[in-house]
Structures are given as C-alpha cells and as structure tokens.
Motif scaffolding. Sequence first.
Motif, PDB file in Angstrom:
ATOM      1  N   GLY A 458     109.905  93.118  89.192  1.00 24.77           N
ATOM      2  CA  GLY A 458     110.441  93.165  90.688  1.00 24.77           C
ATOM      3  C   GLY A 458     109.755  93.810  91.805  1.00 24.77           C
ATOM      4  O   GLY A 458     108.443  93.627  91.750  1.00 24.77           O
ATOM      5  N   LEU A 459     110.448  94.594  92.414  1.00 19.61           N
ATOM      6  CA  LEU A 459     109.698  95.183  93.685  1.00 19.61           C
ATOM      7  C   LEU A 459     109.276  96.720  93.429  1.00 19.61           C
ATOM      8  O   LEU A 459     108.875  97.384  94.327  1.00 19.61           O
ATOM      9  N   LEU A 460     109.313  97.156  92.158  1.00 22.08           N
ATOM     10  CA  LEU A 460     109.041  98.537  91.728  1.00 22.08           C
ATOM     11  C   LEU A 460     107.472  98.748  91.988  1.00 22.08           C
ATOM     12  O   LEU A 460     107.217 100.123  92.243  1.00 22.08           O
ATOM     13  N   GLY A 461     106.601  97.854  92.002  1.00 18.42           N
ATOM     14  CA  GLY A 461     105.235  98.043  92.086  1.00 18.42           C
ATOM     15  C   GLY A 461     104.932  98.127  93.720  1.00 18.42           C
ATOM     16  O   GLY A 461     103.713  98.416  94.097  1.00 18.42           O
ATOM     17  N   MET A 462     105.641  97.557  94.665  1.00 16.97           N
ATOM     18  CA  MET A 462     105.359  97.392  95.887  1.00 16.97           C
ATOM     19  C   MET A 462     105.519  98.905  96.737  1.00 16.97           C
ATOM     20  O   MET A 462     106.421  99.480  96.552  1.00 16.97           O
ATOM     21  N   PRO A 463     104.185  99.236  96.951  1.00 15.79           N
ATOM     22  CA  PRO A 463     104.422 100.668  97.799  1.00 15.79           C
ATOM     23  C   PRO A 463     105.132 100.540  99.030  1.00 15.79           C
ATOM     24  O   PRO A 463     105.305  99.580  99.843  1.00 15.79           O
ATOM     25  N   PHE A 464     105.764 101.897  99.515  1.00 15.98           N
ATOM     26  CA  PHE A 464     106.412 101.810 100.784  1.00 15.98           C
ATOM     27  C   PHE A 464     105.331 102.371 101.758  1.00 15.98           C
ATOM     28  O   PHE A 464     104.223 102.038 101.816  1.00 15.98           O
ATOM     29  N   ASN A 465     105.784 103.143 102.899  1.00 13.10           N
ATOM     30  CA  ASN A 465     105.113 103.170 104.081  1.00 13.10           C
ATOM     31  C   ASN A 465     104.034 104.403 103.992  1.00 13.10           C
ATOM     32  O   ASN A 465     102.928 104.216 104.494  1.00 13.10           O
ATOM     33  N   ARG A 466     104.478 105.218 103.330  1.00 10.24           N
ATOM     34  CA  ARG A 466     103.456 106.515 103.381  1.00 10.24           C
ATOM     35  C   ARG A 466     102.563 106.300 102.455  1.00 10.24           C
ATOM     36  O   ARG A 466     102.748 105.735 101.402  1.00 10.24           O
ATOM     37  N   THR A 467     101.328 106.828 102.732  1.00 10.80           N
ATOM     38  CA  THR A 467      99.893 106.486 101.715  1.00 10.80           C
ATOM     39  C   THR A 467      99.794 107.998 101.320  1.00 10.80           C
ATOM     40  O   THR A 467     100.413 109.178 101.766  1.00 10.80           O
ATOM     41  N   ALA A 468      98.704 108.033 100.179  1.00 10.81           N
ATOM     42  CA  ALA A 468      98.438 109.428  99.767  1.00 10.81           C
ATOM     43  C   ALA A 468      97.547 110.080 100.894  1.00 10.81           C
ATOM     44  O   ALA A 468      97.210 111.277 100.415  1.00 10.81           O
ATOM     45  N   ILE A 469      96.889 109.584 102.000  1.00 12.58           N
ATOM     46  CA  ILE A 469      96.229 110.371 103.000  1.00 12.58           C
ATOM     47  C   ILE A 469      97.386 110.743 103.892  1.00 12.58           C
ATOM     48  O   ILE A 469      98.020 110.054 104.427  1.00 12.58           O
ATOM     49  N   PRO A 470      97.413 112.046 104.113  1.00  8.81           N
ATOM     50  CA  PRO A 470      98.237 112.711 104.902  1.00  8.81           C
ATOM     51  C   PRO A 470      98.140 112.054 106.497  1.00  8.81           C
ATOM     52  O   PRO A 470      96.828 112.164 106.715  1.00  8.81           O
ATOM     53  N   GLY A 471      99.062 111.767 107.219  1.00 13.88           N
ATOM     54  CA  GLY A 471      99.032 111.214 108.630  1.00 13.88           C
ATOM     55  C   GLY A 471      98.879 109.756 108.385  1.00 13.88           C
ATOM     56  O   GLY A 471      98.970 109.209 109.470  1.00 13.88           O
ATOM     57  N   LEU A 472      98.506 109.335 107.424  1.00 14.81           N
ATOM     58  CA  LEU A 472      98.171 107.732 107.523  1.00 14.81           C
ATOM     59  C   LEU A 472      99.393 107.043 106.652  1.00 14.81           C
ATOM     60  O   LEU A 472      99.905 107.226 105.607  1.00 14.81           O
ATOM     61  N   TYR A 473     100.039 105.770 107.545  1.00  8.92           N
ATOM     62  CA  TYR A 473     100.939 104.996 106.963  1.00  8.92           C
ATOM     63  C   TYR A 473     100.458 103.559 106.952  1.00  8.92           C
ATOM     64  O   TYR A 473      99.543 103.236 107.896  1.00  8.92           O
ATOM     65  N   CYS A 474     101.017 102.657 106.053  1.00  7.26           N
ATOM     66  CA  CYS A 474     100.566 101.401 106.258  1.00  7.26           C
ATOM     67  C   CYS A 474     102.008 100.729 106.611  1.00  7.26           C
ATOM     68  O   CYS A 474     103.141 100.955 106.191  1.00  7.26           O
ATOM     69  N   VAL A 475     102.132  99.576 107.317  1.00 10.27           N
ATOM     70  CA  VAL A 475     103.127  98.663 107.689  1.00 10.27           C
ATOM     71  C   VAL A 475     102.817  97.191 107.576  1.00 10.27           C
ATOM     72  O   VAL A 475     101.461  96.819 107.431  1.00 10.27           O
ATOM     73  N   GLY A 476     103.748  96.345 107.102  1.00  8.73           N
ATOM     74  CA  GLY A 476     103.549  94.854 107.044  1.00  8.73           C
ATOM     75  C   GLY A 476     103.486  94.176 105.738  1.00  8.73           C
ATOM     76  O   GLY A 476     104.354  94.940 105.024  1.00  8.73           O
ATOM     77  N   ASP A 477     102.955  93.261 105.383  1.00  9.34           N
ATOM     78  CA  ASP A 477     103.067  92.506 104.173  1.00  9.34           C
ATOM     79  C   ASP A 477     102.634  93.208 102.799  1.00  9.34           C
ATOM     80  O   ASP A 477     102.869  92.770 101.736  1.00  9.34           O
TER      81      ASP A 477
END
Length: 506
Positions: A458-477
């Motif tokens: 299902g969706l368990l493999g889809m990452p959320f917004n926070r990344t492993a790099i402090p201060g960096l976030y991802c958004v979008g598809d």
Amino acid sequence: MPTTKQQIPPEFDVIVIGSGIGGLVTATQLAAKGAKVLVLERYLIPGGSAGYFEREGYRFDVGASMIFGFGKQGTTNLLTRALEGVNMSLETIPDPVQINYHLAENLELKVHQDYEKFLQELIAHFPHERQGIRRFYDECWQVFNCLNAMELLSLEEPRYLMRVFFQHPFACLGLVKYLPQNAGDIARKYITDPKLLQFIDLECYCWSVVRADRTPMINAGMVFSDRHYGGINYPKGGVGQIAQKLVEGLELAGGKIEYKAKVTEILLERGKAVGVKLANGKQYGAKRIVSNATRWDTFAKLLPPVAMPQAEKKWQQRYQKSPSFLSLHMGVEAHVLPPGTDCHHILLENWQQMEEEEGTIFVSIPTLLDPDLAPEGYHIIHSFTPSWLKDWQGLSPEEYAKKKEAAAERLIVRLEKIFPGLDTGLDYLEVGTPRTHRRFLGREDGTYGPIPSRKLAGLLGMPFNRTAIPGLYCVGDSTFPGQGLNAVAFSGFACSHLIAADLGLD
C-alpha cells in the motif's frame, strides 16, 4: 558532507523550490500563518503540470482537466480549502460524468457522478458480479469516509496524531487497516471475472499509472468515492487558474514568488539545508527549504551525490519513474463533437496493451464545460498517451518533427473511432513529447511521477515530507499520498503543517 564556504543568513523562513500545486499549497498555508515565504519558479508562469498555455485564441491546459478537490463539504475538498486559506475562490463547473470508457471487446460505459447510476451501468455489463461490484466500491467508501471525517494534515506531527485519534478513533483505526493494502487485493476478495478485474485495473491506471495490485487502497478509496461525493469540477478559465489564484493569495498574505529563477543547488552548512543557489549565481538563505521538484531531481541534481541519505537510496529502489506522455493539443471545429459528448474519455482497444507505450489514450475536452477557452464555433481536444523519453532522444530537428507528425497521425486515426471527422475538422494542432515535459516542467525524464517498481504494501513505502537532511522537506507527487492534484494538495497541507509546528507557528 560538503559545506558552503560562508554562512548564509536566513533571509526567509521558508523557500519553496517550484510552483507546482504541492509547492504553492505549502507556501500559501505557511504565509497565511505569518511565515516569510519565497517561491522560486524556473518558468514564466506557475502551476507546473497544472499550468496552461495560449495559442491562436485557444487556452490549453498543460495536463488533464479532470479535477478532484473542489467539493463544498467534508474535509477531502483540498483545493477548495487551499484557496480559502488565503481568502481566494474559483468558480467551478460540475461534470456529471467522470469518464466515458471505450474499451476492448466493445465494452462502453460511463462513470456517472451519481454513484447508484454508475453501479447499475457496470452491473448491466457484469450481472453475475452484482454483489462483488457493490462490495468492492462500497469498501472504497469505507476508506473515503475515514478520510473525510478528519482534518487532513501531517502524519509526522505527534500532537496532530494524538488530537485526531482522540477525536476520530474509529476513522483512524480504519485507515491504519488499509494503509498496507492495495486496491487489487480488495477487488479480488469480491470479484472473479477477469474482464471486470481488467476494468478495475484501468480504473486505477487512469490516475495512478499502475494496475490495481500496485495502487494503494487509500488512494483508490479517495478517488473512487470523491468523484461521486465532491464530484469532478472544472475551474472556469482553465486549470491554470488554480495556480494563478494561489499565487495571488500568496502575495496578499505577504509571500513572494520569483519567475525565471532556476534553482541549481540546495546549499548545506554542516549537513543542514540553509539556502539555495540560482543559475545566475544568486543565493538565498532560509530556515527551511522545501523542494517541489521530483525526488530524483532533488537528491541527484540539487544536492551533491555524497549527500544522498540512505533512505532516499532505498526509495529509489522501491519506486521507478513512470512514463511521460505524448500530448496532442487540438483545436477542432464544433461539428466534430455531437450533442451530448462527454468531457473525458479513455480509449483502449486491447487489454494487453494498457500499460504499453501509446496503449491507452486519454482525452479531455474542457470547452464542453467552459466554451470561453476556445474561439466561438471551436472546441479544444487534449489527447495524451504514455510515452518514454528514450524513444525521443538522439534525433535531428527534422527527424524529431517527422516523428511527432507520425505519432499524431496514429493517435488521430484511433480517435476517429470516437470522433468521426476529427482529422478534417482540425483547426490547430500542437504536439508535446516527453522532451517537452522535461524542458518546460523540469521533471526528470519528463516523468508523470513515481510508480512502484514492484508490488508494495500500500502506502507504507511512500515517504512523508521530512527528509533525512535537517532543514530540507519534499512536497508533491513523490511524497505521501502520491499523484494527482488533490493528492499533491494533501502533501502541501501536510508539509506546511509540519514546518509550522517546527517553526513554532502553530
């Protein structure tokens, strides 16, 4: 990990790279909470895949015009809520039919907004699966009702999780149950007819670009139910109006957007994201950086290779790039479309070719809902089909032009089965390829987005917004919950909520 030579002062609270809908929702919601926000867009207008362009009196949508999220009730109407968050609104036009399917073995049916009408039409084709059809689509409603009972914000923010669980314990437990499941697994619990299962595969493929067994049940529950609940609603003036209104709201809330501002590097200090560098050499600093680029672009191009976290390497093993699209943007004489023509169509003459290049053809005719997008007496037909970048590389300008012309001819011949006289009624034609998508949308290989490289939980493999790099976030598809305008709006709400909590703005 490399560091910059000098410290960059945080001129902004948040910098958002890219003005796709996910990035704009993040930016607007943070600006509305008082954050100092800057959006950097490489192109001339906002919106990315939800943008537009104008030619000879026609206003074409870059992507599809089948839009979820403009409902007037519940919590899943995320585009409505995003605009309201910055005191904006859009007039929308309801579409009574989501899709008119024209399929192999003369299977023709429509997905009506009226749920019961849709079920009855499907049951008429598969009467022996009456019970299974109702059970499968009713289970999709169970998922949707769980989502629609709660405010959809960041699942990474502990206080929100505690609050929403105490407010809606049964809805939360329902979603937890479905998180590891795929739509195909649920469908096969109730349905055995192989042709009907192929139809459900296509129902998923038309928005997730994978079959039902790789489509998360959470996403399927949202799409298969919201089309009947909130409905499909087209924004008057075209899909590009969504981004335009969000930018207007962003600026009214005190945020800024810069165009022709191509980010070439995310700047790090002691392993933390602290700013960005543009192609012209200019640098901006911020407390938080949000990338609305794909994860492939973010971690392979905007950061040095040694900065790629292990979690991203694992993600790139689990997910692969979906194909891009070959698009025909056509202006046609009005007589080509008989009275009663529906806005959205899918053509597939051979079930075995559903996922192949040029196998499935998608069609949008937005002028049936908003005639002002074309000159009087004409309509827009936007047709697109999967295509890979590798098949368009290494061509001379002459070869490229001939290949586009030949591809357009192939699609038009097939489309004439639905719209006789299309070729002779053609007034304007512009062909877009994966190279076009890569050039104007800045997406790696022109991809539509990530798809599972194998069957996942299902969706368990889809990452959320926070990344492993402090201060960096991802958004979008390429973040939870995935592809589609309403889904990336969800990721924008979640990202803005998480950053607001991190910055103490909530």
